[in-house]
Design a protein around this motif. Structure first.
Motif, PDB file in Angstrom:
ATOM      1  N   THR A 187       0.835  -1.198   0.000  1.00  0.00           N
ATOM      2  CA  THR A 187       0.000   0.000   0.000  1.00  0.00           C
ATOM      3  C   THR A 187       0.873   1.253   0.000  1.00  0.00           C
ATOM      4  N   THR A 188       0.248   2.371  -0.315  1.00  0.00           N
ATOM      5  CA  THR A 188       0.943   3.657  -0.239  1.00  0.00           C
ATOM      6  C   THR A 188       1.427   3.910   1.187  1.00  0.00           C
ATOM      7  N   GLY A 189       0.611   3.492   2.160  1.00  0.00           N
ATOM      8  CA  GLY A 189       1.005   3.658   3.556  1.00  0.00           C
ATOM      9  C   GLY A 189       2.260   2.895   3.918  1.00  0.00           C
ATOM     10  N   SER A 190       2.402   1.671   3.405  1.00  0.00           N
ATOM     11  CA  SER A 190       3.611   0.891   3.676  1.00  0.00           C
ATOM     12  C   SER A 190       4.838   1.557   3.072  1.00  0.00           C
ATOM     13  N   CYS A 191       4.700   2.057   1.844  1.00  0.00           N
ATOM     14  CA  CYS A 191       5.827   2.708   1.187  1.00  0.00           C
ATOM     15  C   CYS A 191       6.218   3.988   1.913  1.00  0.00           C
ATOM     16  N   ALA A 192       5.218   4.754   2.338  1.00  0.00           N
ATOM     17  CA  ALA A 192       5.509   5.977   3.088  1.00  0.00           C
ATOM     18  C   ALA A 192       6.195   5.647   4.414  1.00  0.00           C
ATOM     19  N   THR A 193       5.761   4.572   5.047  1.00  0.00           N
ATOM     20  CA  THR A 193       6.373   4.155   6.312  1.00  0.00           C
ATOM     21  C   THR A 193       7.834   3.784   6.116  1.00  0.00           C
ATOM     22  N   ALA A 194       8.120   3.010   5.062  1.00  0.00           N
ATOM     23  CA  ALA A 194       9.502   2.607   4.795  1.00  0.00           C
ATOM     24  C   ALA A 194      10.378   3.823   4.536  1.00  0.00           C
ATOM     25  N   ALA A 195       9.872   4.765   3.737  1.00  0.00           N
ATOM     26  CA  ALA A 195      10.646   5.968   3.440  1.00  0.00           C
ATOM     27  C   ALA A 195      10.878   6.792   4.700  1.00  0.00           C
ATOM     28  N   ALA A 196       9.845   6.921   5.536  1.00  0.00           N
ATOM     29  CA  ALA A 196       9.976   7.702   6.767  1.00  0.00           C
ATOM     30  C   ALA A 196      10.972   7.054   7.732  1.00  0.00           C
ATOM     31  N   LYS A 197      10.910   5.725   7.840  1.00  0.00           N
ATOM     32  CA  LYS A 197      11.837   5.047   8.757  1.00  0.00           C
ATOM     33  C   LYS A 197      13.272   5.191   8.285  1.00  0.00           C
ATOM     34  N   ALA A 198      13.489   5.056   6.964  1.00  0.00           N
ATOM     35  CA  ALA A 198      14.853   5.194   6.451  1.00  0.00           C
ATOM     36  C   ALA A 198      15.383   6.603   6.696  1.00  0.00           C
ATOM     37  N   ALA A 199      14.555   7.608   6.458  1.00  0.00           N
ATOM     38  CA  ALA A 199      14.990   8.990   6.659  1.00  0.00           C
ATOM     39  C   ALA A 199      15.252   9.280   8.137  1.00  0.00           C
ATOM     40  N   TRP A 200      14.367   8.778   9.013  1.00  0.00           N
ATOM     41  CA  TRP A 200      14.536   9.003  10.453  1.00  0.00           C
ATOM     42  C   TRP A 200      15.785   8.293  10.979  1.00  0.00           C
ATOM     43  N   THR A 201      16.036   7.113  10.451  1.00  0.00           N
ATOM     44  CA  THR A 201      17.256   6.389  10.846  1.00  0.00           C
ATOM     45  C   THR A 201      18.489   7.179  10.436  1.00  0.00           C
ATOM     46  N   THR A 202      18.462   7.730   9.238  1.00  0.00           N
ATOM     47  CA  THR A 202      19.582   8.558   8.776  1.00  0.00           C
ATOM     48  C   THR A 202      19.801   9.742   9.716  1.00  0.00           C
ATOM     49  N   LEU A 203      18.712  10.378  10.100  1.00  0.00           N
ATOM     50  CA  LEU A 203      18.810  11.567  10.946  1.00  0.00           C
ATOM     51  C   LEU A 203      19.304  11.219  12.342  1.00  0.00           C
TER      52      LEU A 203
ATOM     53  N   THR B  38      18.705  17.144   4.058  1.00  0.00           N
ATOM     54  CA  THR B  38      18.240  18.500   3.798  1.00  0.00           C
ATOM     55  C   THR B  38      18.882  19.408   4.847  1.00  0.00           C
ATOM     56  N   PRO B  39      18.766  20.729   4.716  1.00  0.00           N
ATOM     57  CA  PRO B  39      19.357  21.621   5.732  1.00  0.00           C
ATOM     58  C   PRO B  39      18.847  21.346   7.143  1.00  0.00           C
ATOM     59  N   ASN B  40      17.608  20.829   7.260  1.00  0.00           N
ATOM     60  CA  ASN B  40      17.029  20.629   8.587  1.00  0.00           C
ATOM     61  C   ASN B  40      16.693  19.173   8.910  1.00  0.00           C
ATOM     62  N   GLY B  41      17.004  18.255   8.005  1.00  0.00           N
ATOM     63  CA  GLY B  41      16.599  16.881   8.266  1.00  0.00           C
ATOM     64  C   GLY B  41      17.132  15.920   7.230  1.00  0.00           C
ATOM     65  N   ALA B  42      16.317  14.897   6.961  1.00  0.00           N
ATOM     66  CA  ALA B  42      16.716  13.864   6.002  1.00  0.00           C
ATOM     67  C   ALA B  42      15.483  13.416   5.222  1.00  0.00           C
ATOM     68  N   TRP B  43      15.719  12.765   4.088  1.00  0.00           N
ATOM     69  CA  TRP B  43      14.608  12.270   3.285  1.00  0.00           C
ATOM     70  C   TRP B  43      14.980  10.940   2.627  1.00  0.00           C
ATOM     71  N   ALA B  44      13.956  10.195   2.272  1.00  0.00           N
ATOM     72  CA  ALA B  44      14.150   8.943   1.544  1.00  0.00           C
ATOM     73  C   ALA B  44      12.915   8.705   0.688  1.00  0.00           C
ATOM     74  N   ALA B  45      13.082   7.906  -0.352  1.00  0.00           N
ATOM     75  CA  ALA B  45      11.972   7.657  -1.274  1.00  0.00           C
ATOM     76  C   ALA B  45      11.938   6.190  -1.665  1.00  0.00           C
ATOM     77  N   VAL B  46      10.710   5.699  -1.889  1.00  0.00           N
ATOM     78  CA  VAL B  46      10.454   4.310  -2.275  1.00  0.00           C
ATOM     79  C   VAL B  46       9.526   4.315  -3.481  1.00  0.00           C
ATOM     80  N   VAL B  47       9.778   3.445  -4.442  1.00  0.00           N
ATOM     81  CA  VAL B  47       8.873   3.279  -5.578  1.00  0.00           C
ATOM     82  C   VAL B  47       7.803   2.265  -5.196  1.00  0.00           C
ATOM     83  N   LYS B  48       6.551   2.658  -5.336  1.00  0.00           N
ATOM     84  CA  LYS B  48       5.463   1.757  -4.943  1.00  0.00           C
ATOM     85  C   LYS B  48       5.319   0.604  -5.921  1.00  0.00           C
ATOM     86  N   ASP B  49       5.261  -0.585  -5.365  1.00  0.00           N
ATOM     87  CA  ASP B  49       4.989  -1.796  -6.141  1.00  0.00           C
ATOM     88  C   ASP B  49       3.647  -2.341  -5.671  1.00  0.00           C
TER      89      ASP B  49
END
Length: 375
Positions: A13-29, A58-69
């Motif tokens: 789902t879109t929610g799963s992909c958003a969760t994965a991207a958010a976790k990766a970015a938060w881990t980076t931060l 980013t200047p204030n944080g981190a980001w990550a992106a996932v392609v939805k399958d």
């Protein structure tokens, strides 16, 4: 709901992909390390891994992106790039959610998220919250912005506008998994449409099988867009939800073939769920005045449209008989819910060729767009 074919591949789902991207970015931060793939926990407890399409700071944080399958499901967001931007907030701020480019904002009541909030549904929010907690412990303080590439354009192919979600797509998902051809997203849209109409206190809803019947019933009753429920083949989905969430009045509108299936007890009107029982239709035609020869002919022809043409040429009103029988089936599903019910049958030109109205109501020249008149 039918199980998916064993040859079809499930997706996320879109929610799963958003969760994965958010976790990766938060881990980076939080750690300076970017996990790729990143593992998240689905609502049912299963852990799954997602490859990252890209990530950065980013200047204030981190980001990550996932392609939805979306697997083999015909999902409008299949292949979309889902991005999460995260920033750390002051202590006790909690998690705040924001709509980035391509994610819509809720503007009407009745949805799981109140007006003014980004259209990120409760389950994806909970999944993201859990994912961040897995990285930094309980009650993280973070700003999470979800974006979907080309989301505003993709949203034009969904029902979001009718639901009052503007500016982009919704971040959806209840299990985290997209089951191929489960049609769960469509049924969820039906339910949310009914919820919005109820919250707006609309007195009359119309659920239609397709564009022709929808345009016709809207013109007939002068209904606002928010009162229109695009039910497609899911008559049962509409009726069962209205049974538990009543509305003052509901009109079921559809083409001749699909309303015939409803009249024969089918709540899923898709052709793959079964063919029309032509013997039963012949019996109904006979009850409407067809002689034995015409009834016999109807029982052997392949399509409802041809049967309808034969009865019309014979001066018989098969449309009303179909509508009455379909209404009886629908009333059984409603099971006494305090909802006035009409069933209308339309031909391909949008003319009403059959009606079964709630007691005390009738239609005057429906093909000319006149309103229903009280008898």
């Amino acid at each position: 709901m039918n199980a998916p074919s064993p040859h079809l591949r499930s997706g996320w789902t879109t929610g799963s992909c958003a969760t994965a991207a958010a976790k990766a970015a938060w881990t980076t931060l939080c750690t300076g390390h970017t996990p790729d793939p990143v593992t998240i926990t689905l609502p049912g407890g299963k852990q799954v891994a997602f490859a990252l399409a890209d990530h950065g700071l980013t200047p204030n944080g981190a980001w990550a992106a996932v392609v939805k399958d979306a697997g083999d499901d015909p999902d409008v967001t299949h292949g979309a790039l889902i991005r999460a931007d995260v920033m750390a907030l002051p202590p006790s701020s909690g998690i705040t959610f924001h709509a980035g480019a391509g994610v819509g904002t809720v503007t009407r009541p009745g949805l799981p998220i109140p007006p003014g909030e980004p259209a990120i549904n409760p389950v994806p929010r909970a999944m993201i919250r859990t994912a961040l907690e897995e990285v930094s412990g309980p009650t993280p303080d973070a700003s999470v912005t979800i974006s979907i590439a080309n989301g505003e354009e993709l949203a034009q192919r969904t029902l979001n506008g009718r639901l009052g979600i503007v500016g982009g797509l919704s971040v959806l998902g209840t299990t985290g998994i997209v089951v191929p051809f489960s049609c769960s997203a469509w049924i969820d849209s039906i339910r949310r449409g009914i919820d919005v109409a109820r919250a707006m206190h609309l007195p009359h809803l119309a659920a239609s099988t397709g564009n022709v019947s929808e345009r016709s019933v809207q013109a007939l009753f002068n209904l606002p867009d928010a009162a229109l429920i695009e039910m497609g083949d899911f008559a049962g989905g509409v009726l069962k939800y209205v049974r538990d969430h009543p509305v003052p009045r509901l009109t079921i509108a559809g083409g001749i073939a699909k309303m015939t299936k409803l009249a024969q007890g089918r709540l899923d009107l898709h052709s793959k769920r079964g063919l029309t029982d032509m013997d039963a239709l012949a019996k109904l035609a006979k009850e409407s005045g067809a002689d034995n020869a015409l009834a016999q002919r109807i029982s052997t022809i392949p399509t409802v449209a041809e049967a309808f043409l034969l009865t019309t040429n014979a001066g018989l009103n098969l449309g009303d008989a179909i509508a009455r029988q379909a209404r009886n089936v629908a009333l059984d599903v409603l099971n006494g819910a305090p909802t006035a019910l009409d069933v209308l049958v339309f031909d391909r030109a949008g003319q009403c060729v059959g009606q079964a109205m709630d007691q005390g109501w009738s239609l005057d020249a429906p093909h000319e767009g006149q309103d229903r008149k009280r008898r």
